[in-house]
Write an enzyme that holds these catalytic residues in place. Structure first.
Site, PDB file in Angstrom:
ATOM      1  N   GLU A 163       0.815  -1.220   0.000  1.00  0.00           N
ATOM      2  CA  GLU A 163       0.000   0.000   0.000  1.00  0.00           C
ATOM      3  C   GLU A 163       0.849   1.271   0.000  1.00  0.00           C
ATOM      4  O   GLU A 163       0.687   2.165   0.839  1.00  0.00           O
ATOM      5  CB  GLU A 163      -0.973  -0.018   1.184  1.00  0.00           C
ATOM      6  CG  GLU A 163      -1.909  -1.217   1.154  1.00  0.00           C
ATOM      7  CD  GLU A 163      -2.835  -1.321   2.365  1.00  0.00           C
ATOM      8  OE1 GLU A 163      -2.845  -0.396   3.201  1.00  0.00           O
ATOM      9  OE2 GLU A 163      -3.534  -2.344   2.481  1.00  0.00           O
ATOM     10  N   ASN A 204       2.074  -4.947  -3.242  1.00  0.00           N
ATOM     11  CA  ASN A 204       0.705  -5.363  -2.926  1.00  0.00           C
ATOM     12  C   ASN A 204      -0.126  -4.139  -2.570  1.00  0.00           C
ATOM     13  O   ASN A 204       0.336  -3.254  -1.837  1.00  0.00           O
ATOM     14  CB  ASN A 204       0.763  -6.329  -1.727  1.00  0.00           C
ATOM     15  CG  ASN A 204      -0.564  -6.997  -1.433  1.00  0.00           C
ATOM     16  OD1 ASN A 204      -1.148  -7.629  -2.297  1.00  0.00           O
ATOM     17  ND2 ASN A 204      -1.032  -6.876  -0.201  1.00  0.00           N
ATOM     18  N   HIS A 240     -10.236  -6.172  -2.120  1.00  0.00           N
ATOM     19  CA  HIS A 240     -11.267  -5.894  -1.116  1.00  0.00           C
ATOM     20  C   HIS A 240     -12.378  -5.115  -1.830  1.00  0.00           C
ATOM     21  O   HIS A 240     -12.339  -3.886  -1.918  1.00  0.00           O
ATOM     22  CB  HIS A 240     -10.696  -5.075   0.038  1.00  0.00           C
ATOM     23  CG  HIS A 240      -9.679  -5.800   0.866  1.00  0.00           C
ATOM     24  ND1 HIS A 240      -9.997  -6.934   1.587  1.00  0.00           N
ATOM     25  CD2 HIS A 240      -8.364  -5.561   1.083  1.00  0.00           C
ATOM     26  CE1 HIS A 240      -8.909  -7.357   2.225  1.00  0.00           C
ATOM     27  NE2 HIS A 240      -7.907  -6.552   1.930  1.00  0.00           N
ATOM     28  N   GLU A 269      -6.078 -10.796  -1.177  1.00  0.00           N
ATOM     29  CA  GLU A 269      -6.872 -10.534   0.036  1.00  0.00           C
ATOM     30  C   GLU A 269      -8.355 -10.420  -0.297  1.00  0.00           C
ATOM     31  O   GLU A 269      -9.068  -9.543   0.193  1.00  0.00           O
ATOM     32  CB  GLU A 269      -6.390  -9.250   0.734  1.00  0.00           C
ATOM     33  CG  GLU A 269      -4.910  -9.245   1.062  1.00  0.00           C
ATOM     34  CD  GLU A 269      -4.443  -7.994   1.798  1.00  0.00           C
ATOM     35  OE1 GLU A 269      -5.297  -7.302   2.409  1.00  0.00           O
ATOM     36  OE2 GLU A 269      -3.231  -7.712   1.782  1.00  0.00           O
ATOM     37  N   ASP A 271     -12.159 -10.303  -0.572  1.00  0.00           N
ATOM     38  CA  ASP A 271     -13.469 -10.378   0.067  1.00  0.00           C
ATOM     39  C   ASP A 271     -14.380  -9.376  -0.628  1.00  0.00           C
ATOM     40  O   ASP A 271     -13.917  -8.440  -1.285  1.00  0.00           O
ATOM     41  CB  ASP A 271     -13.421 -10.146   1.589  1.00  0.00           C
ATOM     42  CG  ASP A 271     -12.652  -8.904   2.009  1.00  0.00           C
ATOM     43  OD1 ASP A 271     -12.622  -7.912   1.249  1.00  0.00           O
ATOM     44  OD2 ASP A 271     -12.071  -8.909   3.104  1.00  0.00           O
TER      45      ASP A 271
END
Length: 353
Positions: A163, A204, A240, A269, A271
């Protein structure tokens, strides 16, 4: 008294007939008909299918048992971050990360390391200090070197820099950027490679699944790093997602353009959250999106795998971070399958056929 031979033969024949007619029972027979797991199906495409886990969740036996049987990979949610691994300067504590690594290896799961360099979850001694560039560079080099060396041979990939970009594609104004400038990313990758020549090194981030300023910035950065000979092996798209913000419909083309740079891509990651309470329409839309993300990865050879950020709504980070949102994962709170699970499975099966 000896039994006549003909009586013995008749008795033996009757016994063999009974044995042949009896139902066979074998201890291994249930496993012959075990349904293929998501990771089984992903492996047929040369991918892995995994789920992150945090240390407290290992105590939930039903949860950790399913994690160990359904998935082929895991990522420590918090146990390898800086505040966990170096709570005091130069004093390292690998307890949390080791617990998950040991669990994973006992279950036959491979591990992604997460994360060496992030602006968040830094220890107070680091964020409250006033550092010169030389001091902070030495601190960062020491941290990366010690953490990577400790886990050498135990993890197959590292999220080295996590990030580091803003939504507009500019560098995040972290303590590292403000003190060291943009070159800290290349330094971090080089130090990680020196500490473990065999591990895959990733950048990432979130909101990079589709085309846009943020993913463009990473594309340009990775292209530049590759041209300069800096060791970067992969790009992690966190994914996400949220139903209310729309699906990144160009995700497949975006994965492909990063792969064309000569790096692996991973969905790291995943979701997909929604406004609560969830209804059948939202769950159907969520399922469609999970299927699309799975298919997008399978469509590009260098998309190496998919990791859910936890797999059950019972252990999700979403409700505490986004109040009023949730139901983000393919299993519900009771470890029951939701439509999203079926959609992932169908995508994996359809791609195979």
């Amino acid at each position: 008294m000896r039994t006549p031979a003909r009586r013995t033969a008749a008795a033996l024949a009757a016994l063999l007939l009974c044995l042949a007619a009896a139902p066979a029972t074998h201890a291994a027979s249930p496993h012959r008909h075990r349904a293929a797991t998501l990771d089984d199906l992903a492996r047929q495409h040369g991918r892995y299918f995994g789920s992150a886990v945090d240390n407290p969740e290992l105590a939930d036996t039903a949860y950790s048992d399913l994690l160990g049987s359904e998935f082929g990979q895991t990522t420590p949610g918090n146990g390898m971050k800086w505040d966990a691994t170096e709570p005091r300067r130069g004093v390292f504590d690998f307890t949390a990360g080791d617990e998950i690594v040991n669990y994973a290896h006992a279950k036959g799961l491979k591990v992604r390391g997460h994360t060496l360099l992030w602006h968040s979850q830094l220890p107070n001694w680091l964020t409250s200090g006033t550092w010169t560039a030389d001091e902070l560079r030495a601190i960062l080099k020491s941290h990366i070197t010690q953490v990577v060396k400790h886990n050498r041979g135990k993890v197959f990939a590292w999220d080295v820099a996590n990030e580091i970009m803003n939504e507009d594609g500019t560098y995040r104004q972290s303590i590292f950027y403000k003190t060291l400038g943009p070159g800290y990313v290349a330094d971090a990758l080089r130090w990680a490679r020196a500490a473990d020549p065999n591990v895959k090194l990733y950048l990432n981030d979130y909101n990079v699944e589709g085309l846009g300023a943020k993913s463009d910035a990473y594309y340009a950065l990775i292209k530049q790093l590759k041209a300069e000979g800096v060791p970067v092996d992969g790009f992690g798209m966190q994914a996400h997602l949220a139903l209310q913000h729309g699906f990144p419909n160009d995700v497949r083309g975006n994965i492909r353009r990063f792969a064309d740079l000569g790096v692996d891509v991973a969905v790291t990651e995943l979701d997909i959250r929604m406004i609560l309470p969830a209804d059948e329409t939202e769950l159907a839309q969520q399922a469609d999106w999970y299927g699309k993300m799975t298919s997008a990865c399978l469509a590009v050879r260098r998309c190496v795998g998919i990791t859910l950020w936890g797999y059950s709504d019972g252990h999700s980070w979403i409700p505490s971070t986004f109040p009023g949102e949730g139901a983000a994962l393919p299993w519900d709170e009771n470890l029951g399958h939701k439509p999203a699970y079926d959609a992932i499975r169908n995508a994996l099966t359809a791609a195979r056929s």
